[in-house]
Structures are given as C-alpha cells and as structure tokens.
Write a protein that holds these residues in place. Structure first.
Motif, PDB file in Angstrom:
ATOM      1  N   TYR A 190      10.340   8.452 -67.391  1.00  0.00           N
ATOM      2  CA  TYR A 190      11.620   8.888 -67.981  1.00  0.00           C
ATOM      3  C   TYR A 190      11.421   9.660 -69.280  1.00  0.00           C
ATOM      4  O   TYR A 190      12.077  10.667 -69.524  1.00  0.00           O
ATOM      5  CB  TYR A 190      12.521   7.683 -68.269  1.00  0.00           C
ATOM      6  N   ARG A 223      22.105  -3.935 -60.655  1.00  0.00           N
ATOM      7  CA  ARG A 223      21.102  -3.997 -61.725  1.00  0.00           C
ATOM      8  C   ARG A 223      21.434  -5.045 -62.767  1.00  0.00           C
ATOM      9  O   ARG A 223      20.756  -5.179 -63.763  1.00  0.00           O
ATOM     10  CB  ARG A 223      20.944  -2.615 -62.372  1.00  0.00           C
ATOM     11  N   LEU A 247      23.764   7.001 -61.936  1.00  0.00           N
ATOM     12  CA  LEU A 247      23.329   5.612 -61.719  1.00  0.00           C
ATOM     13  C   LEU A 247      23.092   4.877 -63.039  1.00  0.00           C
ATOM     14  O   LEU A 247      22.960   3.655 -63.061  1.00  0.00           O
ATOM     15  CB  LEU A 247      22.047   5.579 -60.878  1.00  0.00           C
ATOM     16  N   LEU A 272      19.871  11.299 -61.457  1.00  0.00           N
ATOM     17  CA  LEU A 272      19.984   9.850 -61.642  1.00  0.00           C
ATOM     18  C   LEU A 272      21.059   9.448 -62.652  1.00  0.00           C
ATOM     19  O   LEU A 272      21.400   8.271 -62.766  1.00  0.00           O
ATOM     20  CB  LEU A 272      18.638   9.267 -62.096  1.00  0.00           C
ATOM     21  N   THR A 295      20.473   4.747 -64.956  1.00  0.00           N
ATOM     22  CA  THR A 295      19.178   4.058 -65.078  1.00  0.00           C
ATOM     23  C   THR A 295      18.395   4.585 -66.283  1.00  0.00           C
ATOM     24  O   THR A 295      18.643   5.696 -66.765  1.00  0.00           O
ATOM     25  CB  THR A 295      18.305   4.282 -63.817  1.00  0.00           C
ATOM     26  N   ASN A 296      17.453   3.807 -66.753  1.00  0.00           N
ATOM     27  CA  ASN A 296      16.488   4.276 -67.742  1.00  0.00           C
ATOM     28  C   ASN A 296      15.195   3.487 -67.547  1.00  0.00           C
ATOM     29  O   ASN A 296      15.063   2.764 -66.558  1.00  0.00           O
ATOM     30  CB  ASN A 296      17.038   4.163 -69.179  1.00  0.00           C
ATOM     31  N   TRP A 305      15.619  15.860 -61.708  1.00  0.00           N
ATOM     32  CA  TRP A 305      15.602  14.487 -61.185  1.00  0.00           C
ATOM     33  C   TRP A 305      16.369  13.557 -62.138  1.00  0.00           C
ATOM     34  O   TRP A 305      17.204  12.743 -61.729  1.00  0.00           O
ATOM     35  CB  TRP A 305      14.149  14.015 -60.991  1.00  0.00           C
ATOM     36  N   MET A 333       9.146  12.865 -64.903  1.00  0.00           N
ATOM     37  CA  MET A 333      10.283  13.187 -64.030  1.00  0.00           C
ATOM     38  C   MET A 333      10.928  14.474 -64.516  1.00  0.00           C
ATOM     39  O   MET A 333      11.367  14.557 -65.667  1.00  0.00           O
ATOM     40  CB  MET A 333      11.314  12.050 -64.042  1.00  0.00           C
ATOM     41  N   HIS A 367      13.871  -1.098 -55.667  1.00  0.00           N
ATOM     42  CA  HIS A 367      13.272  -0.576 -56.891  1.00  0.00           C
ATOM     43  C   HIS A 367      11.852  -0.078 -56.595  1.00  0.00           C
ATOM     44  O   HIS A 367      11.064  -0.789 -55.960  1.00  0.00           O
ATOM     45  CB  HIS A 367      13.260  -1.716 -57.920  1.00  0.00           C
ATOM     46  N   THR A 368      11.564   1.144 -57.053  1.00  0.00           N
ATOM     47  CA  THR A 368      10.223   1.701 -56.835  1.00  0.00           C
ATOM     48  C   THR A 368       9.658   2.225 -58.154  1.00  0.00           C
ATOM     49  O   THR A 368       9.612   3.433 -58.375  1.00  0.00           O
ATOM     50  CB  THR A 368      10.270   2.867 -55.809  1.00  0.00           C
ATOM     51  N   PRO A 369       9.251   1.292 -59.032  1.00  0.00           N
ATOM     52  CA  PRO A 369       8.629   1.762 -60.275  1.00  0.00           C
ATOM     53  C   PRO A 369       7.394   2.575 -59.899  1.00  0.00           C
ATOM     54  O   PRO A 369       6.576   2.101 -59.126  1.00  0.00           O
ATOM     55  CB  PRO A 369       8.248   0.470 -60.997  1.00  0.00           C
TER      56      PRO A 369
END
Ligand code: IYR
Length: 233
Positions: free
Chosen positions: A97, A40, A113, A110, A115-116, A106, A102, A175-177
């Motif tokens: 988020y 990332r 990882l 995450l 992520t945000n 979930w 989500m 990546h799956t936005p």
C-alpha cells in the motif's frame, strides 16, 4: 466403453424433487447467500472448533481435478501464531500500500472497500483458517504425484467454505496478503503446498460496517442461448 473393473460404481440415490420444491429451495438458498458480505470488523466472541471443522468438511466436498482434493486447511486459534501472522501480513501489506508495490489504479479500485495495510482483525478473530493449494502430491517415498486443476479445485472449495460459514452465522474475508510465502514458514507447511487464501473467521462485530456495494444483475452476469456461428436463426 467397457467399465474398468478395478473401479466399480455405486448407485447415486438422491431424493427426486418436484419443480415447486426445486424453486423454493433455490429461492431460499439464494436469499440466504445474498445476505453474505465480506467482513473486516469481527467480534472476539468464541467460535467452537466444531463449527470450523464443519466448514472444512463442507469445503472438502468440492469437486476437484481427478478427485485429488488438492487442498489443505490449517486452522489457527493460538494467540501467538495469530500475532506472528498479523505482524508478517502487515509488513507485506505496508510495502504494497505505502511502498509503491500497488499501482495507483489498483489503490483507486480498492478505495470503495476502505482497506489499508493495517490488519488488526488477524489478532482479534477467534480463528484464522489458511487454505493451502497442494501443487502436487507427495508419496511416502518422496515421489511426486501430479495434481490437476489445483487452482480451480481450491477456488470451488473456498466458495463452499465461505457458504458454510455464512450458513452458521459466521463471517469471513477472502484475504490474500501478498506475497503470502510467510504463511508456509510460520505454519511449517511442506514445499508442495502454496498459500491460496487466508480466512479470518468469527462472528461479525455488533457495530460491523460494510461498504455500500451492489451486486451485478442477472442480465449483467449471464447470457442465455446465444446463436451459434453459422446458424440460420
Ligand atoms: N491484499 C490487500 C489488497 C486487496 C486487494 C484486493 I484485489 C482486494 O479486493 C482487497 C484488498 C488487502 O488485503 O488489503
């Protein structure tokens, strides 16, 4: 069965390998692929278009249902298009988020990882490649031609794409936005195509960090010669 004369076969000539070479090649490919990580943090260093072309050609060697090759890759280097993609992706991701789309379980899954909703790399990478799943083919007269196993086919193509990039020293992220419908609009894709995965592609940043994850062992991911039901053994 009598062969269908409309569709002749051709010889498949592969180089026969001895066992030692087979294992050598397997070990070296595994070692190389085991170094791959989803990244990332990308460098803004340029990546030649030919590298992306080679990765797409490699992906397109994937087996597919009835050999329909139900995929289409859109490669983007234009800064304005990347900006539009980032803006739209972050809007969806913020809802996911921060807006309650989500569930907590979930979000918790995450956390390792890190992520945000923020996706700055979508603007800084030299390339974004979006893989579209071709749900059905379109004949020139507009008639629909059925495709088969499109998800499986695209999944295999995506795997080969990732492997080809890694072989070239490039990094990516599957990546799956979500939802991804905005990609069809921004990229002007027809209605028989559905966004499948977005790949930011570039060299990893020099100070790139990745989560300290471990991969499952061979024993955890495989079972060998299970006894069939009703067998005497
Ligand atoms: N699409 C989001 C959330 C996300 C979901 C899964 I499953 C991941 O493995 C990673 C992220 C995002 O890209 O942040």
């Amino acid at each position: 069965m009598k062969p269908d004369e409309r569709y002749p076969f051709i010889p498949y000539r592969t180089v026969p390998l001895d066992e030692a070479t087979t294992l050598e090649r397997g070990k070296s490919f595994y070692a190389e692929m085991d170094e791959r990580r989803s990244v990332r943090h990308f460098s803004d260093r340029a990546v030649p278009r030919e590298a992306i072309e080679l990765a797409i050609r490699t992906a397109s060697t994937a087996p597919s249902g009835a050999h329909r090759q139900p995929w289409h890759f859109v490669a983007i280097s234009a800064p304005e298009t990347k900006r539009l993609i980032r803006e739209a992706a972050e809007k969806e991701e913020y809802e996911s988020y921060e807006g309650g789309r989500m569930p907590e379980a979930w979000l918790e899954a995450l956390r390792p990882l890190g992520t945000n909703w923020e996706k700055p790399y979508l603007e800084t990478v030299p390339w974004i490649v979006v893989l579209f799943e071709e749900l059905y083919g379109l004949e020139t007269d507009g008639a629909r031609r059925k495709n088969y196993y499109t998800k499986e086919s695209c999944g295999i193509a995506a795997g080969l794409f990732v492997a080809a990039l890694h072989r070239m020293g490039l990094s990516t992220l599957t990546h799956t936005p979500s939802p991804m419908g905005f990609l069809s609009k921004i990229l002007g894709r027809p209605s028989n195509e559905k966004p499948y995965i977005l790949f930011p592609v570039g060299y990893p940043a020099e100070d790139a960090q990745v989560p300290d994850l471990r991969r499952k062992s061979l024993d955890e991911v495989s079972t060998w010669d299970p006894s069939p039901p009703n067998s005497q053994a």
